[in-house]
Design a protein around this motif. Structure first.
Motif, short mmCIF file in Angstrom:
data_model
loop_
_atom_site.label_atom_id
_atom_site.label_comp_id
_atom_site.label_asym_id
_atom_site.label_seq_id
_atom_site.Cartn_x
_atom_site.Cartn_y
_atom_site.Cartn_z
N LYS A 11 32.71 -0.21 -28.92
CA LYS A 11 31.95 0.81 -29.65
C LYS A 11 30.93 1.51 -28.75
N THR A 33 26.61 2.93 -33.04
CA THR A 33 27.19 2.54 -34.34
C THR A 33 26.30 1.48 -34.95
N ALA A 34 26.37 1.37 -36.24
CA ALA A 34 25.65 0.30 -36.94
C ALA A 34 26.44 -0.11 -38.16
N PHE A 35 26.10 -1.28 -38.67
CA PHE A 35 26.77 -1.81 -39.87
C PHE A 35 28.29 -1.82 -39.68
N ASN A 36 28.70 -2.42 -38.55
CA ASN A 36 30.12 -2.52 -38.22
C ASN A 36 30.79 -1.15 -38.22
N ALA A 37 30.13 -0.21 -37.57
CA ALA A 37 30.63 1.15 -37.35
C ALA A 37 30.75 1.99 -38.63
N LYS A 215 17.46 -0.51 -31.61
CA LYS A 215 18.49 0.18 -32.40
C LYS A 215 18.19 0.26 -33.89
N ARG A 219 19.58 2.45 -36.99
CA ARG A 219 20.09 1.82 -38.23
C ARG A 219 19.30 2.29 -39.44
N1 ASP Z 1 27.02 -3.46 -33.35
C1 ASP Z 1 27.40 -3.34 -34.75
C2 ASP Z 1 28.07 -2.01 -35.00
O1 ASP Z 1 28.35 -1.33 -34.13
C3 ASP Z 1 26.30 -3.61 -35.70
C4 ASP Z 1 24.87 -3.30 -35.36
O2 ASP Z 1 24.47 -3.31 -34.21
O3 ASP Z 1 24.11 -3.05 -36.31
O4 ASP Z 1 28.38 -1.58 -36.06
#
Ligand code: ASP
Ligand code: TMP
Length: 253
Positions: A11, A33-37, A215, A219
């Protein structure tokens, strides 16, 4: 230059075959990305900052004898690392409650924990990296008991190092995640800190103001992620105090 062989695209990073056997080039992308993309964006300059910051932390670890995969930075977006077999665990160390731990246990974010708490998640995006116990890890053969002893020791050494470095520049290390890889030397294997150490994989709060410099800014939509990471990089002296990450040529009059 000959076209490089892409080994893996994740990612936030792409891995290419390195120039020597046993080496890999890690390219840091600007993708966030966050919350599993589920949430995605491109943050201009993030890759440059994470490349520089991860180099800084890994070199620091090398200096105090904590084995890691870093060999050298190649340019603003790429670094050469030792190829290793990644153990499929996200190793999380927490000094203060935050994020998923606060949610899971109902502890207010920012509460200091009685001691650092280490958690393990099984690295599988399809499952959303679920929390697992050492029982799961042993039963499913993801790591041996010796590996787990080594992983715990690596994680706590990284925690002491990073906490101290960040404290020195007025930042609280709330928690972080590392990944660990196996490096093979003949019949012998040893474990090394791998992947990256950057504000993508840590929670960093300004000690005075509590401002988030990691991050979570992305988020939780708290402002400019580049500004937050640039602040961390400036405080650590990783980039000149006045410059912003150069991703485009600048016209000089
Ligand atoms: N690394 C994870 C994502 O890419 C989750 C996160 O960092 O919040 O979704
Ligand atoms: P969490 O509170 O969401 O479980 O996150 C704990 C720490 O791990 C935090 O510093 C962010 C980091 N982390 C990652 O590096 N990658 C991930 O996929 C997740 C969920 C967290």
């Amino acid at each position: 230059m000959a076209r490089r062989k892409k080994i893996y695209e994740g990612k936030a990073k792409t891995l290419y075959e390195g120039p020597e056997p046993g080496t890999i080039v890690q390219y840091f992308k600007d993708d966030a990305t966050a919350f599993n993309a589920e949430k995605k964006d491109v943050i201009e300059g993030k890759g440059v900052l994470n490349n520089l910051l991860s180099e800084y932390f890994m070199l620091g670890l090398t200096n105090i004898g904590v084995p890691n995969h870093f060999l050298k930075r190649l340019n603003m977006r790429e670094q050469l690392v030792r190829s290793c077999e990644i153990i499929p665990l996200e190793v999380i160390v927490r000094n203060y409650a935050a994020g998923s731990m606060s949610k899971r246990l109902g502890i207010e974010e920012g509460t200091q924990l009685p001691r650092p708490i280490v958690e393990y998640c099984y690295k599988d995006d399809k499952l959303g990296d679920p929390l697992v116990t050492e029982e799961h890890i042993a039963a499913f053969g993801w790591a041996s008991q010796q590996d787990m002893d080594d992983i715990l020791s690596l994680a706590l050494r990284v925690n002491d190092f990073l906490s101290g470095v960040m404290y020195g520049v007025g930042i609280r290390l709330v928690d972080f995640k590392i990944e660990v890889g196996r490096v093979f030397e003949g019949d012998y294997q040893r474990l090394v800190v791998a992947d990256e150490i950057s504000p993508d994989s840590c929670r960093l709060w300004d000690i005075e103001t509590g401002q988030k410099l990691d991050k979570d800014v992305f988020r939780r939509d708290l402002g400019s992620l580049t500004d937050a990471y640039t602040e961390v990089a400036k405080r650590l002296g990783v980039m000149p105090k006045t410059s912003t990450p150069a991703s485009k040529p600048t016209l000089i009059n």
